[in-house]
Design an enzyme around this catalytic site. Structure first.
Site, short mmCIF file in Angstrom:
data_model
loop_
_atom_site.label_atom_id
_atom_site.label_comp_id
_atom_site.label_asym_id
_atom_site.label_seq_id
_atom_site.Cartn_x
_atom_site.Cartn_y
_atom_site.Cartn_z
N SER A 181 0.63 -1.35 0.16
CA SER A 181 -0.34 -0.02 0.28
C SER A 181 0.90 1.52 0.06
O SER A 181 0.16 2.29 -0.18
CB SER A 181 -0.80 0.45 0.77
OG SER A 181 -0.34 -0.06 2.44
N HIS A 209 -4.87 -3.71 -1.85
CA HIS A 209 -5.11 -3.03 -3.05
C HIS A 209 -5.36 -3.38 -4.37
O HIS A 209 -5.18 -2.89 -5.64
CB HIS A 209 -3.83 -2.02 -2.65
CG HIS A 209 -3.84 -1.15 -1.27
ND1 HIS A 209 -4.38 -0.10 -1.65
CD2 HIS A 209 -3.57 -1.51 -0.35
CE1 HIS A 209 -4.69 0.42 -0.04
NE2 HIS A 209 -4.14 -0.25 0.77
N LYS A 239 -12.80 -0.49 0.04
CA LYS A 239 -11.26 0.36 -0.86
C LYS A 239 -12.64 0.23 -2.24
O LYS A 239 -13.31 0.77 -2.24
CB LYS A 239 -10.18 0.22 -0.63
CG LYS A 239 -9.44 0.36 0.48
CD LYS A 239 -8.42 -0.71 1.04
CE LYS A 239 -7.29 -0.04 2.12
NZ LYS A 239 -6.50 -1.40 2.46
C1 LIG Z 1 -6.70 -1.32 3.71
C2 LIG Z 1 -6.24 -2.77 4.16
C3 LIG Z 1 -6.47 -3.90 5.07
C4 LIG Z 1 -8.30 -3.16 6.12
O1 LIG Z 1 -9.07 -3.20 4.81
P1 LIG Z 1 -10.22 -2.81 5.34
O2 LIG Z 1 -11.64 -3.37 4.66
O3 LIG Z 1 -10.10 -1.38 5.87
O4 LIG Z 1 -10.11 -2.83 7.59
C5 LIG Z 1 -6.01 -4.94 4.79
N1 LIG Z 1 -4.49 -5.10 4.62
C6 LIG Z 1 -4.69 -4.22 4.05
C7 LIG Z 1 -2.76 -4.95 2.78
C8 LIG Z 1 -4.52 -3.45 3.58
O5 LIG Z 1 -3.98 -2.15 2.65
#
Ligand SMILES: *Cc1c(COP(=O)(O)O)cnc(C)c1O
Length: 391
Positions: A181, A209, A239
């Site tokens: 990320s 992502h 996301k």
């Molecule tokens: C954003 C993210 C999460 C968390 O996801 P949420 O639905 O916001 O709790 C988990 N793992 C990775 C790799 C992320 O980038």
């Protein structure tokens, strides 16, 4: 009351070291332009890759679901919280991912804490990429298994660590982010899986992502055409899908097993009907309209090429996550503040989220951005970069 002065001392320390996180309040829906602290600014901070967070079909689905199912879940999934809608979403996501079954969780974070502890425990090993997301790390810690980090994106180091620990444990699990990320680079899944298959190590990929971005929206497993070779695929619905939630995709017995063992499934209330319906609508949009994914990539390529043309360093990115590498944390913070004054909202990221000396502005491109939005951002970024002696 007890003495809580250690908290004020820590807050003072964070502030004096430039590490205090001031949370900005948003006064509008998530979109290319948002209202931040009362100012209308161009948004380069959100994970709204496909513009689904404020998509009319996604919003309508959530509104209709509230009418049909009400607002709150009122129970955990294992007691009275599983709606027919959750099962429909799980079937839909399994099909979308090309796997037998899926389990929906309240968030991506919960997908990790739901999956890792039931799979490995004390006496077992986890091989974890050094740059894995915090929710993976917390899931690993909760499991009680021994955590062995391997060099970022290195199948060679993974194999070295596996060999060095041969015979010293029960089960073993390799975990990696699909897309990292902070840098936007893609995990070398084919070589990681090959090593794991050779040494009978279970595999887990967190594709938070990658979904909606890689593999025509299906994620990094589809991107590398590795369907059916990853034991546990983790994802987020918070996301690209535009709502909030998490997902575990796997073979049917795995999902059956997690429904007996995962503590967030057993002890935390279910995802709301509105979120489940919004996610279903999000999957619908991604499956039936190739437009948003194409626009996301067109935007990312255009924007990144122009940034590099300006002489800026976009680091290792292979995806729409676009870092602008600046070096020291205070420089990145000053850059971010100057951009905000110009109406561009882009966060500075420094230690401990990234290594010392690798501070950056992290800009997130979205299908919601128009070409004019990108041109405006590029003009302002160029101006600030010149003023700050970056180019
Ligand atoms: C954003 C993210 C999460 C968390 O996801 P949420 O639905 O916001 O709790 C988990 N793992 C990775 C790799 C992320 O980038």
């Amino acid at each position: 009351m007890a003495d809580l002065s250690f908290m004020q001392a820590e807050l003072d320390r964070l502030k004096s070291e430039g590490l205090y996180n001031s949370v900005r309040a948003i006064g509008s829906p998530q979109d290319a332009w948002i209202v931040v602290n009362g100012e209308r600014v161009l948004n380069f901070c959100s994970n709204n890759y496909l513009g689904l967070a404020n998509h009319p079909k996604v919003k309508k689905a959530a509104q209709d679901a509230i009418e049909k199912w009400g607002a709150g879940p009122a129970a955990v999934r294992s007691i009275a919280g599983t709606l027919e809608l959750h099962l429909e979403l799980e079937q839909r996501l399994a099909k979308f991912k090309g796997v037998e079954a899926a389990l929906v969780t309240q968030s991506g974070f919960q997908a990790n804490t739901s999956t890792i502890p039931p799979v490995v425990g004390k006496g077992d090993l986890i091989f974890s990429d050094r740059l894995n997301h915090a929710s993976i790390i917390d899931g690993c810690r909760l499991s009680g298994a021994t955590i062995i980090p391997f060099e970022h994106a290195s199948a060679e180091d993974l194999e070295k660590q596996i060999k060095a620990n041969a015979g010293k444990y029960g089960k073993a699990l390799m975990i990696t982010d699909g897309v990292f990320s902070m840098d936007g680079d893609i995990a070398p899944l084919p070589s990681l899986l090959e090593v794991c298959e050779r040494h009978s190590v279970m595999t887990m990929v967190d594709d938070a992502h990658g979904e909606g971005v890689l593999g025509v929206g299906k994620g990094c497993v589809a991107h590398f055409q590795l369907e059916g070779r990853v034991d546990f695929e983790i994802g987020t619905l918070s996301k690209a899908f535009g709502a909030v939630g998490g997902v575990v995709a796997a073979k049917a017995p795995v999902i059956d097993y997690l429904k007996q063992k995962a503590r967030p499934f057993l002890f935390s209330s279910a995802m709301t009907a509105a979120d489940a319906a919004a996610c279903l609508a999000g999957v619908d949009v991604i499956e039936n309209d190739a437009g948003p994914v194409k626009k996301l990539w067109d935007n990312a390529r255009y924007y990144q090429e122009k940034l590099r043309g300006l002489g800026l360093d976009t680091g290792l990115t292979q995806t729409p996550i676009t870092p602008i590498m600046l070096g020291e944390a205070d420089k990145a913070q000053a850059f971010s503040r100057a951009l905000f004054e110009e109406g561009i909202f882009a966060m500075a990221i420094g230690f401990p989220t990234v290594a010392k000396g690798k501070a950056r502005i992290r800009t997130m491109v979205s299908a919601a951005h128009s070409r004019e939005d990108l041109d405006l951002a590029l003009e302002k970024i160029a101006g600030v970069a010149k003023k700050h002696g970056v180019i």
